[in-house]
Structure formats: structure tokens, C-alpha cells
Design an enzyme around this catalytic site. Sequence first.
Site, PDB file in Angstrom:
ATOM      1  CB  CYS A  73      -0.963   0.006   1.181  1.00 11.23           C
ATOM      2  SG  CYS A  73      -0.297   0.628   2.712  1.00 11.23           S
ATOM      3  CD  GLU A  74      -0.846   5.410  -3.542  1.00 14.21           C
ATOM      4  OE1 GLU A  74      -0.328   4.959  -4.573  1.00 14.21           O
ATOM      5  OE2 GLU A  74      -1.655   6.358  -3.542  1.00 14.21           O
ATOM      6  CG  HIS A  75      -2.240   5.522   1.905  1.00  8.61           C
ATOM      7  ND1 HIS A  75      -3.516   5.059   1.722  1.00  8.61           N
ATOM      8  CD2 HIS A  75      -2.078   6.544   1.029  1.00  8.61           C
ATOM      9  CE1 HIS A  75      -4.109   5.774   0.772  1.00  8.61           C
ATOM     10  NE2 HIS A  75      -3.249   6.677   0.340  1.00  8.61           N
ATOM     11  CG  HIS A  76       0.048   2.613   6.161  1.00  5.11           C
ATOM     12  ND1 HIS A  76      -1.178   2.516   5.554  1.00  5.11           N
ATOM     13  CD2 HIS A  76      -0.096   3.478   7.196  1.00  5.11           C
ATOM     14  CE1 HIS A  76      -2.052   3.292   6.194  1.00  5.11           C
ATOM     15  NE2 HIS A  76      -1.418   3.887   7.194  1.00  5.11           N
ATOM     16  CD  GLN A 114      -8.331  -4.221  -2.682  1.00  5.84           C
ATOM     17  OE1 GLN A 114      -7.855  -4.285  -1.545  1.00  5.84           O
ATOM     18  NE2 GLN A 114      -9.442  -4.833  -3.012  1.00  5.84           N
ATOM     19  CG  HIS A 142      -5.416  -3.517   2.560  1.00  6.04           C
ATOM     20  ND1 HIS A 142      -4.855  -2.573   1.751  1.00  6.04           N
ATOM     21  CD2 HIS A 142      -6.360  -4.153   1.824  1.00  6.04           C
ATOM     22  CE1 HIS A 142      -5.446  -2.613   0.554  1.00  6.04           C
ATOM     23  NE2 HIS A 142      -6.363  -3.551   0.579  1.00  6.04           N
ATOM     24  CB  CYS A 144      -1.776  -0.563   6.621  1.00  6.61           C
ATOM     25  SG  CYS A 144      -3.017  -0.463   5.338  1.00  6.61           S
TER      26      CYS A 144
HETATM   27 ZN   LIG Z   1      -2.003   1.192   4.099  1.00  9.43          ZN
END
Ligand SMILES: [Zn+2]
Length: 181
Positions: A73-76, A114, A142, A144
Amino acid sequence: MSLEQQYTEILASLGEDIFREGLVDTPKRAAKAMQYLCRGYQQTLEEVVNGALFSSDNSEMVMVKNIELYSLCEHHILPFIGKAHVAYLPNGKVLGLSKVARIVDMYARRLQIQENLTRQIAEAVEQVTGALGVGVVIEAQHMCMMMRGVEKQNSTMVTSVMLGHFRSNAATRSEFLSLIN
Ligand SMILES: [Zn+2]
């Protein structure tokens, strides 16, 4: 600074003793692993498909389901793991079977959310095959969400993108969705 050196910095910032035995080669290994997990950046659709497109009179739905999917995931920068189901309605051309999985992999092996991953796969299959319609469903868990934050262990995120006939024709869409289950 190389990726390897940056991992050394990260370990030190976390409070680790970067000289202890178990960690001596960790920055090198972590850099290599991360490059592998993000190898999709080095690939292009053209390379991945590599001309494996064949003429066909088949106008029935072609579906590849349960394609294993590993992404970050690009956030975490934490993994999300699941399955992709891809179907299309051929318009004179079909794609080599393994190529659908390779297309999924090329986009999954990048930093992603996603929703975007689902759309990129659908648009790539549409672009390459000129299909009358494409449907993609991804189900994933996920890390995260599971390892941090709300710590929900059993939630699965489901995303779908329907293009062409999969969008406009309810019978096509429901045929696809019933084949998944
Ligand atoms: Zn994430």
C-alpha cells in the site's frame, strides 16, 4: 544515498544497534527485497505481453480467477495480499493465459492503493486486447489494517472495475460475478 544506506539509517532511527550480528547484512537484503517487491516500475505493458495476442473467433467470456496478488500500500508501504479475478469479452483477439497474471503482477509490484490497481489492470487488458468489455475484481487483506490502526484481522476489501459490456450489460456482469463464486 543508496537504498541500502537508507535502510541502515532507518534501522538506526528505530533505535537498533546496526552493528549487531543479525543486522549486519539486513540493509542489503532489505534493499534487494524492496527492489523485488517494486519491480513493476521497471516493466512496461508491451514487454509483459510480448506479442502473446492471438486471433480468435471466440466471443464468449474469458476469465482467469484466483490470481495471487501481492502488493504494497502506498500509504504505509505495508503489504496487501489477495486474489484478482479478471474477465474479458474478446473482440477477435485473445491474450495468452499467463499474460493476464503477468499484467496483474506488473501493477501489483508497485506502491498502490487497491482501487487504482483494479482500474489499471482493467484498462491494460482493455487496451491490449481491444475487448468489448473487461471486469476485474480484487479481494485483499491489508496489513496496515491488520497489524496496526484498527487491527481488524478478518476484514477483506473488495474492489471492482467494469468496463464496456461489463458496465452496460447486467447479464454479462452477473455472469462474471457468479463465476467468481
Ligand atoms: Zn495502508
